[in-house]
Design an enzyme around this catalytic site. Structure first.
Site, short mmCIF file in Angstrom:
data_model
loop_
_atom_site.label_atom_id
_atom_site.label_comp_id
_atom_site.label_asym_id
_atom_site.label_seq_id
_atom_site.Cartn_x
_atom_site.Cartn_y
_atom_site.Cartn_z
CD GLU A 18 5.16 5.04 -0.66
OE1 GLU A 18 5.96 4.12 -0.97
OE2 GLU A 18 5.55 6.17 -0.30
NE ARG A 112 0.07 6.86 6.56
CZ ARG A 112 1.17 6.84 5.79
NH1 ARG A 112 2.04 5.83 5.92
NH2 ARG A 112 1.44 7.82 4.95
CG ASN A 114 5.76 5.76 5.47
OD1 ASN A 114 4.75 5.91 4.79
ND2 ASN A 114 6.90 6.34 5.16
CG ASP A 132 -0.07 17.34 10.50
OD1 ASP A 132 0.42 17.75 9.42
OD2 ASP A 132 -0.50 18.11 11.39
CG ASN A 163 9.93 6.65 2.94
OD1 ASN A 163 9.42 5.67 2.42
ND2 ASN A 163 9.30 7.81 3.06
CG ASP A 215 9.06 8.39 -0.77
OD1 ASP A 215 8.79 7.40 -0.05
OD2 ASP A 215 8.24 9.28 -1.01
#
Length: 305
Positions: A18, A112, A114, A132, A163, A215
């Protein structure tokens, strides 16, 4: 549309590649491998690779003017110093020096940061997610970290998998996506470049009508928005009006994020995800695509870390 594509990092493969960032001063590409807790650098011309290990998962990075990294990680935002000794260490990662800058009140357990990057004025933006993804928990939110070191309250909330951050060339439009299969939406906002406040949220593109999930993204010099279509092996380019005008196939099934770079900013670097047992030989690698357009320099963080 087909475009020339080259796989760059034959010696390395990420689990979740990423946040590619092109550093013009070094003529080098940086990116992260989230679960491996690594920042990776590839000097593209020589093929020389270096890796740094962080104490927790790292999802997104930006640089300040001195070359210090601002990283969105598991427990917050960190200033990260990358020891230059790593240049001579081959494939062995070297421990990075980290210092915590700020942390939000996470809305759930197991979250977290991203996707993240700086706006045109050098404010750092990043969002949070529940790791998750099967939980489909909309506890994620988008935050702004300014040059004074102040982390905002949630600016956008109810995100499952944040995203797709990007800004138009004039900085007055902000883009954001939610890549979770239940959402698959890209939004546009009017962006106040003085205050850093996004307003007038509206759907820019609904990927239920296109292939893949939205994404990571990049904006080219023409103001068009490039999104990695995760699960579809495509890059999609939308015009500023939200019209799909190009589809570029790439070798990995799960392209994760893209960024313009190279000496002429005419290369679109694409990181990807290794999906496990179903992976092809291309998944998890980094690719250089020549799409026939140029990008914009990646903004640096305006503060000092």
């Amino acid at each position: 549309m087909n475009a020339p594509v080259e796989r760059l990092d034959a010696a390395g493969r990420a689990s979740v590649g990423e946040s590619p960032v092109w550093r013009a001063a070094e003529q080098a590409l940086y990116w992260v491998d989230i679960p491996a807790q690594k920042i990776v650098r590839l000097q593209v011309d020589s093929g020389r690779r270096a890796e740094w290990l962080l104490p927790e998962k790292v999802a997104c990075i930006a640089f300040d003017r001195r070359g210090t990294v601002l990283a969105g990680c598991e427990t917050g935002l960190f200033a990260v110093t990358l020891p230059e000794a790593a240049q001579a260490c081959g494939s062995e990662p070297v421990a990075a020096s980290v210092r915590k800058l700020a942390a939000p009140e996470f809305g759930a357990e197991g979250m977290r940061f991203n996707d993240g990057r700086c706006d045109r004025q050098g404010r750092f933006w990043s969002g949070t997610m529940v790791m998750d993804m099967t939980a489909a928990n909309p506890a994620g939110a988008l935050y702004r970290f300014d040059a004074n070191g102040v982390l905002s309250a949630p600016v956008v909330d109810s995100l499952i998998t944040q995203n797709g951050l990007g800004w138009s060339p004039d900085g007055k439009t902000m883009y954001l996506s939610d890549s979770h299969p239940l959402h698959r939406l890209i939004w546009a906002f009017d962006y106040d470049i003085e205050s850093g406040e996004p307003r007038n949220r509206r759907v820019f593109a609904d990927l239920h009508h296109h292939a893949g999930r939205p994404d990571g993204a990049a904006v080219d010099a023409d103001g068009c928005y490039w999104i990695c279509a995760n699960d579809a092996g495509l890059l999609l380019r939308f015009t500023p009006q939200g019209r799909l005008d190009r589809q570029v196939p790439v070798p990995p099934t799960k392209p994760a994020m893209c960024a313009f770079g190279g000496s002429k900013l005419d290369t679109l670097f694409v990181t990807s995800i290794h999906p496990g047992a179903s992976a092809s030989e291309h998944d998890g690698h980094v690719f250089a695509v020549r799409p026939g357009v140029t990008g914009l320099p990646e903004p640096e963080f305006a503060g000092e870390l």
